[in-house]
Enzyme design. Structure first.
Site, short mmCIF file in Angstrom:
data_model
loop_
_atom_site.label_atom_id
_atom_site.label_comp_id
_atom_site.label_asym_id
_atom_site.label_seq_id
_atom_site.Cartn_x
_atom_site.Cartn_y
_atom_site.Cartn_z
N GLY A 103 0.80 -1.22 0.00
CA GLY A 103 0.00 0.00 0.00
C GLY A 103 0.84 1.27 0.00
O GLY A 103 0.29 2.37 -0.03
N CYS A 104 2.15 1.13 0.01
CA CYS A 104 3.06 2.28 0.08
C CYS A 104 3.76 2.48 -1.26
O CYS A 104 4.41 1.57 -1.78
CB CYS A 104 4.10 2.02 1.18
SG CYS A 104 5.48 3.17 1.20
N GLY A 105 3.63 3.69 -1.82
CA GLY A 105 4.26 4.00 -3.10
C GLY A 105 5.76 3.87 -3.07
O GLY A 105 6.37 3.36 -4.01
#
Length: 140
Positions: A10-12
């Site tokens: 979920g983290c770019g």
């Protein structure tokens, strides 16, 4: 060669780091640390390998950092590690381990420093930021 990434899909920054590793020709071991947090022993090893303190690895944004009052210096390193184990979202990411070192890959292109193959060709982050241009030059 084995490379491991402690990853949050979920983290770019984590997704960009994983993409850089793969573009280098490596298929890393991907550990989704929110689902499979490291053991206390492993977390302490990772912190030591990065040359940081537990407090330096704490993530504030989008975590219970404020409600747990983790900015208060009263918390010892052991207590900070306890909080990270109880709330893995407090562990900043992505952490990458390679035979060339262990780092917190923030920004994502920091991972290039510990990849065996740093000549990965052009690379652009999800947000459009160019990391390596068409000529293979790292953009600073």
């Amino acid at each position: 060669m084995t490379i491991t990434i402690y990853h949050n899909p979920g983290c770019g920054t984590s997704r960009n780091t994983l993409a850089i590793i793969r573009q280098s020709g490596e298929e890393p071991e991907v550990i989704e640390y929110l689902k499979n947090p490291p053991s206390r022993e492993r977390l302490v090893e990772l912190i030591a390998a990065m040359g940081m303190t537990p407090r330096e690895l704490l993530r504030e944004k989008g975590t219970p950092y404020a409600e747990l009052d983790l900015g208060d210096p009263k918390w010892s390193d052991d207590e900070i590690v306890d909080f990270m184990l109880a709330h893995p979202i407090l562990i900043n990411r992505p952490i990458v381990v390679s035979p060339l070192g262990t780092i917190l890959a923030r920004p994502s292109e920091a991972v290039l420093d510990i990849l065996p193959n740093r000549d990965i060709g052009p690379f652009t982050k999800e947000d459009g930021e160019v990391v390596i241009d068409a000529k293979g030059k790292r953009v600073v």
